[in-house]
Design a protein around this motif. Structure first.
Motif, PDB file in Angstrom:
ATOM      1  N   GLY A 106      -8.193  -2.992  -3.473  1.00  0.00           N
ATOM      2  CA  GLY A 106      -7.226  -2.086  -4.063  1.00  0.00           C
ATOM      3  C   GLY A 106      -6.695  -2.594  -5.387  1.00  0.00           C
ATOM      4  N   THR A 123      -5.869   4.171  -9.126  1.00  0.00           N
ATOM      5  CA  THR A 123      -5.566   2.736  -9.081  1.00  0.00           C
ATOM      6  C   THR A 123      -6.807   1.923  -8.706  1.00  0.00           C
ATOM      7  N   THR A 124      -7.611   2.434  -7.795  1.00  0.00           N
ATOM      8  CA  THR A 124      -8.847   1.740  -7.426  1.00  0.00           C
ATOM      9  C   THR A 124      -9.786   1.632  -8.616  1.00  0.00           C
ATOM     10  N   ALA A 167      -4.530   6.834  -5.291  1.00  0.00           N
ATOM     11  CA  ALA A 167      -5.485   5.862  -4.754  1.00  0.00           C
ATOM     12  C   ALA A 167      -6.771   5.842  -5.566  1.00  0.00           C
ATOM     13  N   GLN A 195       0.555   3.352  -3.047  1.00  0.00           N
ATOM     14  CA  GLN A 195      -0.762   3.105  -3.644  1.00  0.00           C
ATOM     15  C   GLN A 195      -1.855   3.877  -2.911  1.00  0.00           C
ATOM     16  N   LEU A 196      -1.713   3.987  -1.581  1.00  0.00           N
ATOM     17  CA  LEU A 196      -2.699   4.661  -0.748  1.00  0.00           C
ATOM     18  C   LEU A 196      -2.007   5.676   0.158  1.00  0.00           C
ATOM     19  N   THR A 211       0.800  -1.223   0.000  1.00  0.00           N
ATOM     20  CA  THR A 211       0.000   0.000   0.000  1.00  0.00           C
ATOM     21  C   THR A 211       0.834   1.276   0.000  1.00  0.00           C
ATOM     22  N   THR A 241      -3.569  10.725  -2.734  1.00  0.00           N
ATOM     23  CA  THR A 241      -5.024  10.647  -2.840  1.00  0.00           C
ATOM     24  C   THR A 241      -5.443  10.435  -4.289  1.00  0.00           C
TER      25      THR A 241
END
Length: 397
Positions: free
Chosen positions: A325, A298-299, A295, A198-199, A195, A292
């Motif tokens: 995710g 990618t989501t 995320a 990614q997040l 993550t 942000t």
């Protein structure tokens, strides 16, 4: 905040490999951006001209930038950050700093990373600690309410949670678990290997004592680099990992040593400074894009990919959980996974296979021996998803 079409074009320009390959193996190792590659090459060239020690001295500020840059990524302080050669290196150094005693409880989840599970078994064998795995929720992922009750009832020596496993798109609720760990004052370690990058990650909100990750995955950094966050709470306890060196400890007298006061106690002196510079460039690049926005994109890409794969009756999309995710896993019955991987690579499509031995609990529950793992990142496109699924459909028809 989102990534615009114009920004995406620039991001792909910074990733020249996009012209040659369709890379959906970011959960393994992402494609690096030009600034990362340039940072590594610049220092290697200086080492070639001057020597390793001399180059490190000239670029000392660039190496020291590692700490504030990673701290910004995590909402931490520079003194709480340690360099590591990988996420597992960081995790094990944190784990060996905990003075386990017989009967101490490690509470973990079914979805914790395989290397972490192996490390827990070693701790149990060497020190007589006990391991308990919290129950799974019907939706997928740890049953947070049940785990929190176990923490309150048993007050484990260590609570260990992987934010996102290597073998599915599941994202676990590390924030709620962290609040309960702080309530009962128990140690809490988070594996954020999949993550980070990614997040958004906020160690203050998570409430963890340790957080570990690598750079080669969604942070888009070079292999051989990772980091460890250590809270002030653990730093104040003066515990340190096995083993220390002249960097992680001082040697004031012949029969005495002192671990460093900050997170440097979790480091060793020797490191590849070119890779450190690449890691700094990767973290700065992620911050410039915005976690942000990353995320969100990618989501969305992962959702598109799951829907596209589910259109084929011969493909079983295996991801379960309330929050998913950018790891998409699927199982193709009656197909050889190695042959599938080889065929995709011949088409310059990069994916990977996760085997059952990487995730015994999860794969046994799903009754599958392997999954094809596809992991998009923000520089991937909807067109690439169409081309990827088209080639997979060709192979299995």
């Amino acid at each position: 905040m989102s990534i615009s079409t114009a920004q995406l074009h620039l991001l792909r320009q910074d990733t020249p490999a996009c012209l040659d390959v369709i890379h959906f193996n970011n959960a393994g190792a992402s494609l690096t951006a030009l600034p990362v590659q340039q940072a590594v090459q610049e220092h290697l060239q200086l080492e070639y001209k001057l020597g390793g020690y001399e180059a490190a001295a000239i670029h000392a500020e660039k190496s020291q930038a590692f700490y504030p840059t990673v701290a910004e990524l995590l909402n931490a302080q520079p003194h709480q950050i340690a360099f590591a050669t990988s996420a597992t290196d960081a995790y094990n150094r944190a784990l060996t700093s905990i003075p386990f005693k017989p009967g101490d409880l490690i509470l973990t989840t079914e979805n914790d990373y395989v290397s972490n599970q192996i490390a827990f078994l070693q701790v149990a064998k060497r020190f007589g600690a006990k391991i308990q795995v919290a129950p799974e929720s019907p939706a997928g992922g740890v049953d947070v309410e049940a785990m929190c009750q176990l923490i309150r009832d048993q007050v484990p020596r260590l609570v260990a949670v992987t934010h996102m496993p290597t073998s599915s798109g599941l994202i676990q609720d590390i924030y709620t678990i962290g609040k309960v760990c702080r309530e009962v004052d128990t140690l809490y370690i988070v594996d954020a290997c999949q993550t980070a990058g990614q997040l958004p990650l906020d160690v203050q909100a998570i409430g963890c004592d340790f957080l570990t990750a690598t750079f080669r995955k969604f942070l888009r950094g070079p292999r051989g680099t990772g980091f460890l966050y250590a809270s002030d709470r653990v730093l104040q306890h003066k515990t340190a990992p096995l083993y220390l060196d002249l960097h992680s400890a001082d040697w004031p007298t012949a029969d005495h040593y002192l671990p460093q006061a900050d997170a440097r106690r979790y480091e060793l002196w020797e490191r590849n400074h070119a890779l450190v510079h690449g890691a700094v460039a990767a973290a700065q690049y992620a911050l410039s894009v915005g976690l942000t926005a990353v995320a969100q994109r990618t989501t969305d890409l992962a959702k598109q990919l799951r829907l596209a794969l589910a259109d084929h009756t011969s493909i079983q999309v295996m991801d379960k959980g309330e929050n998913l995710g950018a790891i998409v896993t699927c199982y193709l019955p009656n197909h050889d996974p190695k042959a599938l991987l080889t065929q995709l690579r011949k088409k310059k499509i990069h994916t990977s296979i996760s085997w059952g031995t990487y995730a015994h609990y999860d794969f046994n529950r799903k009754n599958i021996p392997w999954v094809l793992r596809l992991s998009p990142h923000y520089y991937n496109t909807t067109e690439e998803i169409k081309n990827l699924t088209k080639e997979i459909f060709k192979i299995i028809c």
